[in-house]
Design a protein around this motif. Structure first.
Motif, PDB file in Angstrom:
ATOM      1  N   UNK A 224       9.395  28.797  -2.411  1.00 45.64           N
ATOM      2  CA  UNK A 224      10.186  28.572  -1.207  1.00 45.64           C
ATOM      3  C   UNK A 224      11.546  29.253  -1.220  1.00 45.64           C
ATOM      4  N   UNK A 225      12.048  29.614  -2.394  1.00 47.26           N
ATOM      5  CA  UNK A 225      13.386  30.201  -2.492  1.00 47.26           C
ATOM      6  C   UNK A 225      13.460  31.525  -1.742  1.00 47.26           C
ATOM      7  N   UNK A 226      14.485  31.670  -0.921  1.00 47.23           N
ATOM      8  CA  UNK A 226      14.672  32.909  -0.178  1.00 47.23           C
ATOM      9  C   UNK A 226      13.704  33.110   0.968  1.00 47.23           C
ATOM     10  N   UNK A 227      12.957  32.086   1.307  1.00 51.92           N
ATOM     11  CA  UNK A 227      11.949  32.192   2.367  1.00 51.92           C
ATOM     12  C   UNK A 227      12.369  31.395   3.603  1.00 51.92           C
ATOM     13  N   UNK A 251      21.524  26.714  -2.756  1.00 47.43           N
ATOM     14  CA  UNK A 251      21.503  27.335  -4.083  1.00 47.43           C
ATOM     15  C   UNK A 251      20.866  28.718  -4.085  1.00 47.43           C
ATOM     16  N   UNK A 252      19.980  28.970  -3.148  1.00 45.94           N
ATOM     17  CA  UNK A 252      19.223  30.221  -3.124  1.00 45.94           C
ATOM     18  C   UNK A 252      19.473  30.955  -1.813  1.00 45.94           C
ATOM     19  N   UNK A 253      20.305  32.001  -1.827  1.00 43.42           N
ATOM     20  CA  UNK A 253      20.608  32.738  -0.594  1.00 43.42           C
ATOM     21  C   UNK A 253      19.331  33.255   0.075  1.00 43.42           C
ATOM     22  N   UNK A 254      19.343  33.225   1.389  1.00 46.32           N
ATOM     23  CA  UNK A 254      18.202  33.717   2.149  1.00 46.32           C
ATOM     24  C   UNK A 254      17.192  32.654   2.506  1.00 46.32           C
ATOM     25  N   UNK A 255      17.342  31.458   1.945  1.00 45.56           N
ATOM     26  CA  UNK A 255      16.425  30.366   2.283  1.00 45.56           C
ATOM     27  C   UNK A 255      16.799  29.800   3.642  1.00 45.56           C
ATOM     28  N   UNK A 256      15.833  29.729   4.537  1.00 44.76           N
ATOM     29  CA  UNK A 256      16.047  29.199   5.881  1.00 44.76           C
ATOM     30  C   UNK A 256      15.067  28.065   6.137  1.00 44.76           C
ATOM     31  N   UNK A 257      15.526  27.043   6.861  1.00 45.41           N
ATOM     32  CA  UNK A 257      14.685  25.886   7.153  1.00 45.41           C
ATOM     33  C   UNK A 257      14.694  25.643   8.653  1.00 45.41           C
ATOM     34  N   UNK A 258      13.509  25.590   9.242  1.00 44.24           N
ATOM     35  CA  UNK A 258      13.361  25.228  10.652  1.00 44.24           C
ATOM     36  C   UNK A 258      12.567  23.936  10.727  1.00 44.24           C
ATOM     37  N   UNK A 259      13.152  22.937  11.364  1.00 44.74           N
ATOM     38  CA  UNK A 259      12.533  21.612  11.477  1.00 44.74           C
ATOM     39  C   UNK A 259      11.882  21.491  12.850  1.00 44.74           C
ATOM     40  N   UNK A 260      10.573  21.294  12.854  1.00 45.98           N
ATOM     41  CA  UNK A 260       9.805  21.171  14.093  1.00 45.98           C
ATOM     42  C   UNK A 260       9.583  19.703  14.406  1.00 45.98           C
ATOM     43  N   UNK A 261      10.107  19.253  15.524  1.00 52.35           N
ATOM     44  CA  UNK A 261      10.040  17.844  15.925  1.00 52.35           C
ATOM     45  C   UNK A 261       9.256  17.750  17.227  1.00 52.35           C
ATOM     46  N   UNK A 262       8.192  16.978  17.228  1.00 49.65           N
ATOM     47  CA  UNK A 262       7.379  16.860  18.435  1.00 49.65           C
ATOM     48  C   UNK A 262       8.082  16.067  19.530  1.00 49.65           C
ATOM     49  N   UNK A 263       8.901  15.110  19.136  1.00 48.40           N
ATOM     50  CA  UNK A 263       9.614  14.304  20.121  1.00 48.40           C
ATOM     51  C   UNK A 263      10.684  15.146  20.817  1.00 48.40           C
ATOM     52  N   UNK A 264      11.201  14.592  21.912  1.00 51.98           N
ATOM     53  CA  UNK A 264      12.226  15.294  22.646  1.00 51.98           C
ATOM     54  C   UNK A 264      13.618  15.127  22.079  1.00 51.98           C
ATOM     55  N   UNK A 265      13.782  14.297  21.024  1.00 55.78           N
ATOM     56  CA  UNK A 265      15.088  14.068  20.429  1.00 55.78           C
ATOM     57  C   UNK A 265      14.915  13.640  18.978  1.00 55.78           C
ATOM     58  N   UNK A 266      16.023  13.599  18.240  1.00 58.29           N
ATOM     59  CA  UNK A 266      15.971  13.215  16.822  1.00 58.29           C
ATOM     60  C   UNK A 266      16.810  11.981  16.530  1.00 58.29           C
ATOM     61  N   UNK A 267      17.290  11.307  17.558  1.00 63.15           N
ATOM     62  CA  UNK A 267      18.222  10.198  17.366  1.00 63.15           C
ATOM     63  C   UNK A 267      17.643   9.092  16.497  1.00 63.15           C
ATOM     64  N   UNK A 268      16.331   8.880  16.571  1.00 62.53           N
ATOM     65  CA  UNK A 268      15.719   7.783  15.819  1.00 62.53           C
ATOM     66  C   UNK A 268      14.985   8.265  14.578  1.00 62.53           C
ATOM     67  N   UNK A 269      15.166   9.515  14.210  1.00 61.59           N
ATOM     68  CA  UNK A 269      14.350  10.092  13.140  1.00 61.59           C
ATOM     69  C   UNK A 269      14.874   9.803  11.742  1.00 61.59           C
ATOM     70  N   UNK A 270      16.087   9.233  11.630  1.00 63.64           N
ATOM     71  CA  UNK A 270      16.690   9.094  10.307  1.00 63.64           C
ATOM     72  C   UNK A 270      16.759   7.659   9.812  1.00 63.64           C
ATOM     73  N   UNK A 271      16.083   6.746  10.498  1.00 62.73           N
ATOM     74  CA  UNK A 271      16.030   5.386  10.015  1.00 62.73           C
ATOM     75  C   UNK A 271      17.287   4.605  10.321  1.00 62.73           C
TER      76      UNK A 271
END
Length: 482
Positions: A224-227, A251-271
């Motif tokens: 996953x590093x740099x990906x 820690x690893x330059x070039x690493x990108x993360x895209x979070x795909x959420x099916x719901x229309x919001x994330x307000x309740x996603x963190x407990x």
């Protein structure tokens, strides 16, 4: 009594191990045993309660070790402490054998749960002489002896025939009752938003991980590093994954993360954060929120994946396509943490009454259905809620929750205590379900479709619901929650 441990046949009476795995015990005079499917925390707890009740039992485990599913996510630390991860009947048996109980307030990893609890419990169960544990034995079917699903005559009086594929080939075990505690780990939900694999999902399966990756493992970290990594899911497993990948990105330059959420919001996603009585679970949600808000993670809401295809603009990467036509390009790896579902195929010849939405027992489903949505704890339940039209057959543990993810180990321990009491004929004890669970402080998903505001959802997070509010558990999936 013979059991199977570590791939060998073991007899406590003669202190001898013979590597003749898969050879069944047979006796024309002994009563039929209770067959328990799955040697995980709930299956082994059921065996401990069977021992207390004087019921012979056979535990059938498809994996090569007890707790095989738990070991599969062994790198993940649970957010339940040891005090909530040991069944009371199992503890009594272990302590009598000199077991040293782990510190009640410590939080084990899945591997530690298996090594420090499930393994010694298996040895203690086998040593009783009344419990068998057979590894490498996969159940392929259950039926009433001599009857298919259509036959009424003598059905309730007949034993079960449990069809098994063992190391030495197929065999059939006769059982007085069957407790299916096989869990859901082997059947992850797909990336596709329709409950089926997205177009191209199977073809690109080598780029997809279903479950929390072990980023402490050098090979996994390098993967996953740099990906550019896409993460799909919003439960505790997704939170774990986002926190780990955000740390990797720093820690690893070039690493990108895209979070795909099916719901229309994330307000309740963190407990529930500080409102969660499970401190470690609340802390996990807080860390995930910080990771997302730090800018390390790009969030796309309302993204319902329907296709994967080679990215036309970049060699070797993928494009993810959503139902509304949006797409994400340049994806190297995908982590899918969207929950699990039960395998019901091998129960096709017994009579089940399951909720059409969750595939959970119909009496239990309203208490745990995320479409109803509520906060707090699930109403205590046992054999009465888990009973099936097929008398003597019970779904327990994570399997009993179907596609719902709000399962607690404590719930499973109480389930099997009540179930085994019912099998033993102690119906008063079976009905006396007593369970106190920690408040979640979580306002989770309510089956919302894209774009519907959370305030319109009803339940404890929105306006007063039109119907009485049900009490459910907060999210705790098998993939690293506890």
């Amino acid at each position: 009594m013979v059991a199977f441990i570590d791939g060998c046949r073991y007899s406590p009476f003669i202190d001898q191990r013979l590597c003749l795995q898969g050879v069944p015990m047979s006796s024309t005079s002994a009563p039929s045993p209770v067959v328990i499917v799955g040697a995980g925390p709930i299956g082994l707890a059921a065996a401990a309660h069977a021992h207390v009740r004087g019921l012979p039992a056979i535990v059938l485990e498809a994996g090569a070790s007890v707790g095989a599913a738990v070991r599969a996510w062994g790198h993940v630390r649970l957010f339940s402490p040891w005090a909530e991860l040991v069944d009371p009947a199992a503890a009594d048996l272990l302590l009598a054998d000199g077991w040293v109980r782990p510190e009640a307030t410590d939080y084990p990893t899945g591997a530690e749960w298996a090594e420090r609890y499930l393994e010694p419990l298996t040895r203690s169960l086998v040593a009783t002489g009344a419990i068998e544990v057979r590894l490498g034995h996969r159940v392929t079917g259950v039926a009433r002896r001599g009857r298919d699903r259509l036959v009424d005559s003598g059905r309730d009086e007949a034993d079960f025939s449990v069809h098994v594929e063992g190391p030495d080939g197929p065999l059939v075990i006769e059982a007085r009752a069957v407790i299916d505690a096989s869990g859901t780990w082997g059947d992850p939900n797909p990336l596709g938003a329709e409950g089926l694999p997205a177009l191209g999902e199977l073809a690109h399966g080598d780029r997809i991980t279903y479950g929390i990756p072990d980023l402490a493992d050098p090979a996994t970290r390098q993967r996953y590093a740099g990906r550019h990594v896409a993460v799909a899911g919003t439960g505790a497993s997704a939170q774990n994954t986002l926190v780990g990948l955000a740390d990797l990105a720093r820690a690893e330059p070039g690493t990108r993360v895209t979070w795909l959420v099916r719901r229309g919001e994330t307000a309740t996603a963190f407990g529930g954060g500080d409102a969660d009585q499970l401190e470690a679970r609340g802390a996990l949600g807080t860390r995930a929120r910080r990771a997302v808000e730090s800018g390390t993670v790009q969030t796309l809401t309302g993204f319902r994946t329907v296709g994967l295809e080679p990215d036309p603009g970049a060699n070797g990467t993928l494009r993810l396509v959503a139902l509304d036509g949006r797409h994400v390009d340049g994806i190297d790896e995908i982590v899918v943490v969207t929950g699990f579902r039960p395998d019901l195929t091998w129960l096709s010849e017994v009579r089940l009454d399951l909720d059409p939405v969750l595939s959970a027992p119909r009496q239990l489903a309203p208490l745990i259905d995320p479409n109803v949505h509520s906060c707090g704890t699930v109403y205590p339940h046992g054999a009465a809620e888990l009973t099936q039209p097929e008398s003597g057959l019970y779904l327990a543990g994570m399997k009993s929750y179907g596609r719902a993810t709000s399962f607690l180990a404590l719930t499973g321990f109480e389930q099997v205590r009540s179930i085994v009491a019912a099998i033993a004929g102690d119906h008063a004890a079976a009905a006396r379900v007593e369970l106190v669970l920690p408040e979640t402080g979580v306002c989770g998903g309510s089956g919302l479709y894209d774009g519907l505001p959370a305030d319109d959802a009803g339940g404890c997070c929105g306006p007063t619901p039109a119907s009485p509010e049900l009490i459910t558990l907060g999210t705790r999936s098998a993939g690293g929650c506890g």
